[in-house]
Write an enzyme that holds these catalytic residues in place. Structure first.
Site, mmCIF file in Angstrom:
data_model
loop_
_atom_site.group_PDB
_atom_site.id
_atom_site.type_symbol
_atom_site.label_atom_id
_atom_site.label_comp_id
_atom_site.label_asym_id
_atom_site.label_seq_id
_atom_site.Cartn_x
_atom_site.Cartn_y
_atom_site.Cartn_z
ATOM 1 N N GLU A 1 4.820 9.204 13.980
ATOM 2 C CA GLU A 1 4.845 8.381 12.769
ATOM 3 C C GLU A 1 5.106 9.321 11.594
ATOM 4 O O GLU A 1 4.326 10.225 11.326
ATOM 5 C CB GLU A 1 3.495 7.659 12.593
ATOM 6 C CG GLU A 1 3.400 6.846 11.310
ATOM 7 C CD GLU A 1 2.049 6.135 11.148
ATOM 8 O OE1 GLU A 1 1.544 5.530 12.123
ATOM 9 O OE2 GLU A 1 1.490 6.196 10.036
ATOM 10 N N GLU B 1 -10.845 4.539 9.115
ATOM 11 C CA GLU B 1 -11.040 4.197 7.707
ATOM 12 C C GLU B 1 -11.680 2.816 7.542
ATOM 13 O O GLU B 1 -11.238 1.998 6.729
ATOM 14 C CB GLU B 1 -9.712 4.292 6.949
ATOM 15 C CG GLU B 1 -9.131 5.698 7.005
ATOM 16 C CD GLU B 1 -7.905 5.921 6.133
ATOM 17 O OE1 GLU B 1 -7.137 4.977 5.919
ATOM 18 O OE2 GLU B 1 -7.743 7.068 5.650
ATOM 19 N N HIS C 1 -4.194 18.637 0.764
ATOM 20 C CA HIS C 1 -5.091 17.628 0.192
ATOM 21 C C HIS C 1 -5.780 18.062 -1.102
ATOM 22 O O HIS C 1 -6.982 17.843 -1.286
ATOM 23 C CB HIS C 1 -6.134 17.167 1.214
ATOM 24 C CG HIS C 1 -6.101 15.662 1.370
ATOM 25 N ND1 HIS C 1 -6.108 14.813 0.287
ATOM 26 C CD2 HIS C 1 -6.030 14.867 2.473
ATOM 27 C CE1 HIS C 1 -6.047 13.564 0.728
ATOM 28 N NE2 HIS C 1 -5.987 13.563 2.046
ATOM 29 N N LYS D 1 -4.251 -0.247 14.008
ATOM 30 C CA LYS D 1 -5.085 0.806 13.413
ATOM 31 C C LYS D 1 -6.518 0.377 13.714
ATOM 32 O O LYS D 1 -6.989 -0.629 13.178
ATOM 33 C CB LYS D 1 -4.827 0.879 11.909
ATOM 34 C CG LYS D 1 -5.769 1.809 11.146
ATOM 35 C CD LYS D 1 -5.361 1.926 9.674
ATOM 36 C CE LYS D 1 -6.325 2.773 8.867
ATOM 37 N NZ LYS D 1 -5.912 2.941 7.465
ATOM 38 N N GLU E 1 3.967 9.032 -0.567
ATOM 39 C CA GLU E 1 2.579 8.997 -1.025
ATOM 40 C C GLU E 1 2.093 10.367 -1.488
ATOM 41 O O GLU E 1 1.394 10.471 -2.494
ATOM 42 C CB GLU E 1 1.679 8.496 0.117
ATOM 43 C CG GLU E 1 0.197 8.585 -0.222
ATOM 44 C CD GLU E 1 -0.722 8.104 0.900
ATOM 45 O OE1 GLU E 1 -0.220 7.684 1.959
ATOM 46 O OE2 GLU E 1 -1.942 8.137 0.686
ATOM 47 N N GLU F 1 0.859 -1.190 0.000
ATOM 48 C CA GLU F 1 0.000 0.000 0.000
ATOM 49 C C GLU F 1 0.894 1.238 0.000
ATOM 50 O O GLU F 1 1.790 1.370 0.831
ATOM 51 C CB GLU F 1 -0.902 -0.015 1.246
ATOM 52 C CG GLU F 1 -1.840 1.177 1.273
ATOM 53 C CD GLU F 1 -3.128 0.913 2.053
ATOM 54 O OE1 GLU F 1 -3.475 -0.272 2.273
ATOM 55 O OE2 GLU F 1 -3.781 1.890 2.433
ATOM 56 N N ASP G 1 -2.869 14.191 7.340
ATOM 57 C CA ASP G 1 -2.379 12.947 6.743
ATOM 58 C C ASP G 1 -1.139 13.141 5.874
ATOM 59 O O ASP G 1 -1.243 13.103 4.653
ATOM 60 C CB ASP G 1 -3.510 12.327 5.911
ATOM 61 C CG ASP G 1 -3.188 10.900 5.503
ATOM 62 O OD1 ASP G 1 -2.142 10.399 5.922
ATOM 63 O OD2 ASP G 1 -3.992 10.300 4.775
HETATM 64 C C1 BDP Z 1 -3.329 7.329 4.307
HETATM 65 C C2 BDP Z 1 -3.143 6.372 3.188
HETATM 66 C C3 BDP Z 1 -3.799 5.035 3.426
HETATM 67 C C4 BDP Z 1 -3.385 4.514 4.785
HETATM 68 C C5 BDP Z 1 -3.724 5.533 5.847
HETATM 69 C C6 BDP Z 1 -3.208 5.150 7.222
HETATM 70 O O1 BDP Z 1 -3.681 6.937 2.017
HETATM 71 O O2 BDP Z 1 -3.398 4.179 2.394
HETATM 72 O O3 BDP Z 1 -4.019 3.309 5.066
HETATM 73 O O4 BDP Z 1 -3.109 6.754 5.548
HETATM 74 O O5 BDP Z 1 -2.221 5.739 7.640
HETATM 75 O O6 BDP Z 1 -2.361 8.301 4.146
HETATM 76 O O7 BDP Z 1 -3.770 4.307 7.882
#
Ligand code: BDP
Length: 680
Positions: free
Chosen positions: A363, A268, A494, A264, A369, A144, A341
């Protein structure tokens, strides 16, 4: 009198070839070797005190240092990984408590040799106990947000044996002080906890241990339901607790130095304790208790933003601050550097200032990304030091580096890895610098970005003349600010395309998608102005920061320009603190980002005579791509925002709406670029 024993490796004392080029000749980079290009031309003799159990690995690395003789002394220092070096003519004395610390000492000495630096005595003690890579690697081999091929953890092959390159990987980590890795994606599959996988994890752990690297895994909170068919994953349920305890015991039976779990939860769409009417602390503590007797820890992520009306930037703080002090001592809350993010620039997450009685760790994202994948040059040390050195003002000494190292059971720092099975590990040579920089900063938060760049360049482009090294460093040092400028200057964030996070899509509108996944939620462009009002008159996210920061961010006149549109909705023609209008400043920043990349392309051209053709060409092509993309960002964003500002774009940039339509089309047809798409 202390006795010394010679190690077998040292007795070999063979001469080895000088792999890297010498001053003046063409610099040949072997990308697979990372920053470990150089081999010593003669092996040192290594003597360890009789009671020092020096591993073969540490002995071998010590024999590679530039000295005739290395004496290793047993010595208890402040932390287990600490070491002391003293030079005496052609000998070096290493003082360390154990073999891993001696290994770090070896890499330190090798580095000094590579950068041609002398010393008389050195004391080193790492900033954090755990310096972790987080791999977002799925069990099916995909990664990912990975831009360097497939996962280096081939779980099918690991059923039989561990490949040799895992030793190289472990060595590279140890050479920069990384001592732990989370092997799988935070979006974790329950399967990682099956006995078949535990046997494979053991295989990885057995290889990495030789270099002092320990393993951890990310777990799925619903594992008891998925693997043991329990009706619930409620952390207060006895069967659930028993499930986790038996899994933890099983893991430690085969991996006694296992680090623990990364989680986590309720983020999400992933399961978590909130699904069962429990809190983050209930969930984290239940896991922590199962790990405690083994010395394991839980790294519980604060990356949460449940669908709610609250400004997304405020949500982690809202969820976690009421739980301050409620966590077991072996729980660390893992917090992304910014409140949203991993954007090219964010202010630090206010949570760092608001968990006074809870362990916290930062973190970072090493994988790019949101900064151009492995195509764009973006040296990330400046972003990370910006965070680590931010003062939360929560107490007297309250930088993020300080609050994450308060006296706690374990201190830690994590970086999301940019590593894959590409020959060059990271997708490109320049991206290797970010792996390197993360490790070095995790080891020593005080290091400057320039120092780290100097070290990395000297080791990677070994033999490159000084002037040319400086040129590479200049590009690196300017690169992050360039990315911010051509992507999202002045606190914008973003603006990324919905389906991938590579190109610009400020106009994105996906019917039915969450509002806070849409760029317009963040930029809020309208005929009046641009930016998210997070001031006390808006969402009041500023209120989550301590004084005097809260007031500084709240006042449009004192808010740093870097964060202006993060905290304020600013009229297009407002005069900024530098005397320019918002619109003029926005145009100028996009332009300067673009010009900076143009400068990188030109600088790199001048380096052509000095670097082997393959390496030079690969980097040149990536810079060309970055230049194309920077223009894409510049044009698309300015054209889009101009529809709202209705003000002319200065500097005669040739932009028209037809062009924007084309960009829109390109974005909607854009798929995450494969190397073929980008370079052929
Ligand atoms: C975002 C990413 C996603 C990750 C998420 C995370 O787009 O792929 O799963 O963070 O940190 O930046 O859990």
């Amino acid at each position: 009198m202390v006795g010394f024993r010679k190690t077998n490796i040292a007795m070999l004392a063979l001469a080895a070839a000088l792999a890297a080029c010498s001053e003046g000749s063409l610099c040949t980079v072997e990308p697979h070797k990372l920053w470990l290009q150089r081999q010593s031309d003669a092996l040192a003799v290594v003597h360890a005190e009789d009671d020092f159990e020096l591993s073969t690995t540490a002995a071998k690395e010590l024999s590679e240092v530039a000295a005739d003789t290395v004496f290793v002394h047993k010595c208890q220092l402040e932390k287990p990984d600490a070491y002391k070096l003293v030079k005496a003519q052609k000998s070096v004395h290493v003082y360390a408590a154990n073999s891993t610390a001696a290994l770090y000492a070896a890499f330190h000495l090798q580095r000094l040799n590579a950068v041609n630096q002398d010393f008389t005595s050195i004391n080193e003690c790492p900033s954090y106990d755990l310096r972790l890579l987080n791999h977002w690697d799925n069990l099916d081999g995909t990664v990912e947000r990975g831009y360097a091929g497939r996962s280096i953890f081939d779980w099918e092959a690991l059923a039989d044996s561990a490949p040799d390159y895992l030793t190289e990987y472990a060595r590279a980590n140890a050479s920069v002080g990384i001592n732990a890795v989370v092997l799988n994606n935070v979006n974790a599959s329950p399967e990682i906890l099956t006995s078949a996988y535990i046997a494979r994890i053991k295989r990885v752990a057995d290889v990495l241990r030789n270099y002092g690297v320990r393993v951890a895994i990310a777990v799925n909170f619903a594992s008891p339901m998925k693997l043991a068919s329990l009706p619930t994953a409620d952390p207060l349920d006895d069967d659930v607790k028993a499930f986790w305890q038996s899994k933890v015991d099983e893991i430690y039976d085969s991996i006694p130095d296992f680090v623990g779990f990364l989680v986590k939860a309720n983020s999400e769409g992933l399961p978590g304790p909130l699904d069962f009417g429990r809190s983050h602390s209930d969930g984290a503590n239940m896991l922590a208790k199962t790990l405690a007797s083994h010395g394991g820890i839980v790294m519980w992520r604060a990356f949460v933003y449940s669908p709610s009306d609250a400004d997304r930037a405020k949500q982690a703080n809202i969820e976690f601050v009421p739980l301050d002090g409620a966590f077991e001592p072996n729980v660390i809350i893992q917090i992304k550097n910014g409140p949203i993010d991993f954007q090219p620039r964010e202010p630090f997450s206010p949570l760092f200032g608001n968990l006074a009685s809870t362990s916290m760790m930062v973190e970072f994202q090493i994988t790019q990304e949101y900064t151009g994948f492995s195509n764009h040059l973006c040296y990330l040390a400046p972003m990370w030091t910006e965070t680590l050195r931010s003062n939360t003002h929560s107490a007297a000494d309250a930088t993020i580096a300080a609050v994450t190292r308060r006296e706690k059971t374990t201190t830690a720092i994590a970086g999301v890895a940019n590593i894959g099975n590409d020959e060059n590990w990271c997708g490109g040579v320049m991206a290797q610098a970010n792996w390197y920089a993360f490790g070095r900063l995790a080891w020593n938060v005080e290091l400057s970005c320039e120092e780290i760049a100097d070290e990395w360049i000297a080791q990677t482009f070994a033999g490159l003349p000084t002037t040319q090294r400086e040129a590479v460093k200049e590009m690196m040092m300017a690169s992050r600010e360039a990315v911010v400028n051509y992507m999202m200057p002045l606190g914008l964030h973003h603006l990324f395309a919905f389906g991938h996070h590579y190109g610009p899509e400020p106009w994105c509108d996906v019917p039915g998608a969450r509002e806070d996944w849409m760029p317009r939620y963040y930029h809020r462009a309208d005929s009046l102005g641009l930016g998210f009002d997070r001031s006390s008159r808006g969402s009041n996210a500023v209120g989550q920061y301590h004084s005097p920061l809260a007031e500084k961010f709240d006042d449009i006149a004192t808010c740093p320009l870097e964060y202006l549109l993060w905290f304020h909705h600013v009229p297009w023609n407002a005069t900024l603190s530098n005397g320019r209008s918002l619109w003029a400043e926005l145009c100028s920043r996009y332009q300067s980002g673009l010009e900076a990349v143009h400068g990188f392309v030109a600088s790199w051209r001048r380096l052509r005579p000095y670097i082997d053709q393959q390496t030079w060409t690969d980097i040149a092509q990536r810079l060309d791509t970055q230049h194309r993309d920077a223009r894409w960002w510049h044009d698309a964003c300015l054209l889009y925002f101009q529809q709202f500002s209705a003000m002319p774009i200065p500097q005669g940039t040739e932009l028209d709406l037809e062009k924007m339509k084309r960009y829109k089309l390109e974005i909607s047809n854009f798929e995450c670029p494969t190397e073929e798409q980008l370079f052929r």
